[in-house]
Design an enzyme around this catalytic site. Sequence first.
Site, PDB file in Angstrom:
ATOM      1  N   ASN A 325       0.809  -1.216   0.000  1.00  0.00           N
ATOM      2  CA  ASN A 325       0.000   0.000   0.000  1.00  0.00           C
ATOM      3  C   ASN A 325       0.843   1.268   0.000  1.00  0.00           C
ATOM      4  O   ASN A 325       0.345   2.342  -0.343  1.00  0.00           O
ATOM      5  CB  ASN A 325      -0.944   0.002   1.205  1.00  0.00           C
ATOM      6  CG  ASN A 325      -2.335  -0.489   0.855  1.00  0.00           C
ATOM      7  OD1 ASN A 325      -3.146   0.235   0.284  1.00  0.00           O
ATOM      8  ND2 ASN A 325      -2.598  -1.741   1.184  1.00  0.00           N
ATOM      9  N   ILE A 351     -11.060  -7.661   0.530  1.00  0.00           N
ATOM     10  CA  ILE A 351     -12.429  -7.972   0.117  1.00  0.00           C
ATOM     11  C   ILE A 351     -12.479  -8.899  -1.088  1.00  0.00           C
ATOM     12  O   ILE A 351     -13.423  -9.676  -1.237  1.00  0.00           O
ATOM     13  CB  ILE A 351     -13.227  -6.677  -0.184  1.00  0.00           C
ATOM     14  CG1 ILE A 351     -12.585  -5.878  -1.334  1.00  0.00           C
ATOM     15  CG2 ILE A 351     -13.369  -5.826   1.064  1.00  0.00           C
ATOM     16  CD1 ILE A 351     -13.446  -4.722  -1.834  1.00  0.00           C
ATOM     17  N   CYS A 412      -7.425  -0.821   8.982  1.00  0.00           N
ATOM     18  CA  CYS A 412      -7.015  -1.649   7.838  1.00  0.00           C
ATOM     19  C   CYS A 412      -6.505  -0.653   6.804  1.00  0.00           C
ATOM     20  O   CYS A 412      -5.614   0.135   7.107  1.00  0.00           O
ATOM     21  CB  CYS A 412      -8.170  -2.515   7.341  1.00  0.00           C
ATOM     22  SG  CYS A 412      -9.762  -1.665   7.151  1.00  0.00           S
ATOM     23  N   SER A 413      -7.073  -0.646   5.599  1.00  0.00           N
ATOM     24  CA  SER A 413      -6.677   0.367   4.622  1.00  0.00           C
ATOM     25  C   SER A 413      -7.535   1.625   4.783  1.00  0.00           C
ATOM     26  O   SER A 413      -7.036   2.693   5.113  1.00  0.00           O
ATOM     27  CB  SER A 413      -6.791  -0.186   3.198  1.00  0.00           C
ATOM     28  OG  SER A 413      -5.875  -1.252   3.009  1.00  0.00           O
ATOM     29  N   TRP A 416     -13.196   0.782   6.978  1.00  0.00           N
ATOM     30  CA  TRP A 416     -14.647   0.579   6.992  1.00  0.00           C
ATOM     31  C   TRP A 416     -15.044  -0.878   6.742  1.00  0.00           C
ATOM     32  O   TRP A 416     -16.231  -1.183   6.708  1.00  0.00           O
ATOM     33  CB  TRP A 416     -15.356   1.498   5.997  1.00  0.00           C
ATOM     34  CG  TRP A 416     -14.802   1.517   4.605  1.00  0.00           C
ATOM     35  CD1 TRP A 416     -14.448   0.439   3.832  1.00  0.00           C
ATOM     36  CD2 TRP A 416     -14.558   2.671   3.786  1.00  0.00           C
ATOM     37  NE1 TRP A 416     -14.013   0.842   2.602  1.00  0.00           N
ATOM     38  CE2 TRP A 416     -14.066   2.224   2.540  1.00  0.00           C
ATOM     39  CE3 TRP A 416     -14.729   4.045   3.990  1.00  0.00           C
ATOM     40  CZ2 TRP A 416     -13.729   3.091   1.501  1.00  0.00           C
ATOM     41  CZ3 TRP A 416     -14.388   4.906   2.951  1.00  0.00           C
ATOM     42  CH2 TRP A 416     -13.890   4.435   1.732  1.00  0.00           C
ATOM     43  N   ASP A 417     -14.084  -1.783   6.557  1.00  0.00           N
ATOM     44  CA  ASP A 417     -14.404  -3.197   6.352  1.00  0.00           C
ATOM     45  C   ASP A 417     -13.852  -4.059   7.485  1.00  0.00           C
ATOM     46  O   ASP A 417     -14.549  -4.366   8.443  1.00  0.00           O
ATOM     47  CB  ASP A 417     -13.861  -3.678   4.999  1.00  0.00           C
ATOM     48  CG  ASP A 417     -14.606  -3.075   3.820  1.00  0.00           C
ATOM     49  OD1 ASP A 417     -15.844  -3.012   3.884  1.00  0.00           O
ATOM     50  OD2 ASP A 417     -13.960  -2.660   2.836  1.00  0.00           O
ATOM     51  N   ARG A 454     -19.592   0.385   3.651  1.00  0.00           N
ATOM     52  CA  ARG A 454     -20.265   0.725   2.395  1.00  0.00           C
ATOM     53  C   ARG A 454     -21.241  -0.385   1.979  1.00  0.00           C
ATOM     54  O   ARG A 454     -20.989  -1.150   1.038  1.00  0.00           O
ATOM     55  CB  ARG A 454     -19.224   0.998   1.328  1.00  0.00           C
ATOM     56  CG  ARG A 454     -18.217   2.059   1.790  1.00  0.00           C
ATOM     57  CD  ARG A 454     -17.508   2.730   0.668  1.00  0.00           C
ATOM     58  NE  ARG A 454     -16.600   1.854  -0.039  1.00  0.00           N
ATOM     59  CZ  ARG A 454     -15.913   2.206  -1.121  1.00  0.00           C
ATOM     60  NH1 ARG A 454     -16.031   3.433  -1.599  1.00  0.00           N
ATOM     61  NH2 ARG A 454     -15.095   1.368  -1.721  1.00  0.00           N
ATOM     62  N   ARG A 458     -20.952  -2.926  -1.143  1.00  0.00           N
ATOM     63  CA  ARG A 458     -20.569  -4.300  -0.794  1.00  0.00           C
ATOM     64  C   ARG A 458     -21.657  -5.310  -1.134  1.00  0.00           C
ATOM     65  O   ARG A 458     -21.370  -6.445  -1.500  1.00  0.00           O
ATOM     66  CB  ARG A 458     -20.220  -4.388   0.697  1.00  0.00           C
ATOM     67  CG  ARG A 458     -18.994  -3.580   1.101  1.00  0.00           C
ATOM     68  CD  ARG A 458     -17.709  -4.187   0.551  1.00  0.00           C
ATOM     69  NE  ARG A 458     -16.544  -3.372   0.903  1.00  0.00           N
ATOM     70  CZ  ARG A 458     -15.958  -2.529   0.076  1.00  0.00           C
ATOM     71  NH1 ARG A 458     -16.401  -2.392  -1.168  1.00  0.00           N
ATOM     72  NH2 ARG A 458     -14.903  -1.826   0.461  1.00  0.00           N
TER      73      ARG A 458
END
Length: 639
Positions: A325, A351, A412-413, A416-417, A454, A458
């Site tokens: 990243n 994901i 995480c990145s 939100w996941d 999201r 998703r």
Amino acid sequence: MENSVSSDSLGSKQSSSRQPSVDSLSSSSTSRSDRSYHTKPDPSSDSVSTSTDFSPELRVLRDANKLAQLEEPRLLPKESIQDMAKDVTYICPFIGDIRGTLTVTNYRLFFKCMDKDPAFVLDIPLGVISRIEKIGGASSRGEVSYGLVCKDVRNLRFAHKQEGDARRSIFENLMKFAFPVSNNLQMFAFEYGQIFPGNGWKVYDPIAEYKRQGLLNESWRVTKINDHYELCDTYPAVLVVPVNIPDEELKKVAAFRAKGRIPVLSWIHPESQATVTRCSQPMVGVNGKRCKEDEKYLQAIMDANAQSHKLFIFDARPSVNAVANKTKGGGFESEDAYQNAELVFLDIHNIHVMRESLRKLKEVVYPDIEESRWLSNLESTHWLEHIKLILAGALRIADKVESGKTSVVVHCSDGWDRTAQLTSLAMLMLDSYYRTIQGFQVLIEKEWLSFGHRFQLRIGHGDKNHTDADRSPVFLQFIDCVWQMTRQFPAAFEFNEYFLITILDHLYSCLFGTFLCNSEQQRVKEELQKKTVSLWSYINSQLQEFTNPLYVNYSNHVLFPVVSMRHLELWVGYYIRWNPRMRPQEPVHQRYKELLAKRAELQKKVEELQREVTNRSASSSSERAGSPARSITPVQTFV
């Protein structure tokens, strides 16, 4: 710490009770009316006189009307029939071809076969459909078929006779109403206007929830900097931040964090003041950029907890992905830049890996299960391996906060996941309130909905682009992890399996507004609270359906689940529920309701006995007024 319980608990089998507007494939379970239509009884169903003084013509007309009523679904408020085709074949993978009537409304697909006793019914919200595809040419019987690939693990196939335009009309209406977003139509949630006793939109009040946690205090404050979503458009309006960080510095921290998602408080320990904080990755890039405001901010989080002089940063990603990243401007915190901070990678995949894992799982469990290779096939999906890693990460976070009395930062990145999975599961382990029905609703509203998971992207609500790379079963994995915990601690959760399945079914149904849109800002803009009904309104109107009869309220009780692979299992009650061979002979859901009634009866008897003991004690005390008093300790009994 509670001991892990074996898998032979009462709720180990899947309930065959049907979820709202979702039907099983077994004809034996569809003979009764669906309690989940949420509508008042149809007055027309009882309006026909039972008198025998009808002429033959009137009797035939009456019987034909009854048949028509039986073939059509009972409609929800604002639901309307768009198309109907008779003599349609449902190609069932379990019991063979079934011929009946197929109805399409603006909310559901309804198929009914009147020739079977009891009648066979399929009742599927159109929101569950991921894609619709024509299958080959005409069959040897002169029929044309098409398939529905569903988000809830099913694949359905129907065949029409070639003559006439019925097949084309049904196909076009399915494409139109299953994918309203792609056709510039409103989702049915905006049409549906059922009135429930309580307003589910009022379940979560952020200020009330932070006060319940013991905030606000000398170390943490509510900032109004995001009142109009200007600091971060994917964060909620109410944010809790360290009291000694002014709003001007928050803006500089936001510029250094991906998508402006600064570290904000999710949960605080009532005794140690150790906190769970969430955010996105720092934008350090390949050159290792630093931000003194961000470093000061994390130091302030650590300083707010007097019990520890260390801060743990849990990065949900595998370290290889986090390093990669950096080439996109992201990255992770350097332990050199952040004094007294320790960085831990949790190795949870992205994901895209999770989406592929679920695809493989669907191939293994539906429609047929290859018995001879079941374990190896299941292992090849890596689904349980991913569940284990998510649970293991949440356990490490909970352990650091509870046992280590250390504050943690989770990201995480984009935050939100995987971040939502980890914070919500850790909070579920740490705080018994979130293990109640209302508390779990608050947890979802807070950590998932308000903090910008999201859901629209998703899940792909109403969007026919089924190949969209943004789709992923992130929330499904969270609910699966919760189910794994309920298996190990069957008395620790107020809700039952049916509650979790109902949430997942309405994640896809688009009947309620709860899971629509991608952020709080979008929901406010779309006025979802005014224009749609909350899922919690429906659930809270019939709590007995979702209550675990084994529940015991252990306040301040922390759960540390065992996360080794041998303690995890595939959630048969969800992933394989469509297979009639996997159903228990006796509906567990019904047994739960009987146990609840029995528990209430026993609790009432206990209370009567306690009153009797108290009265006898009082009378005997008055009789012996002159003798030395004896103190009687009240006995608290829980059934």
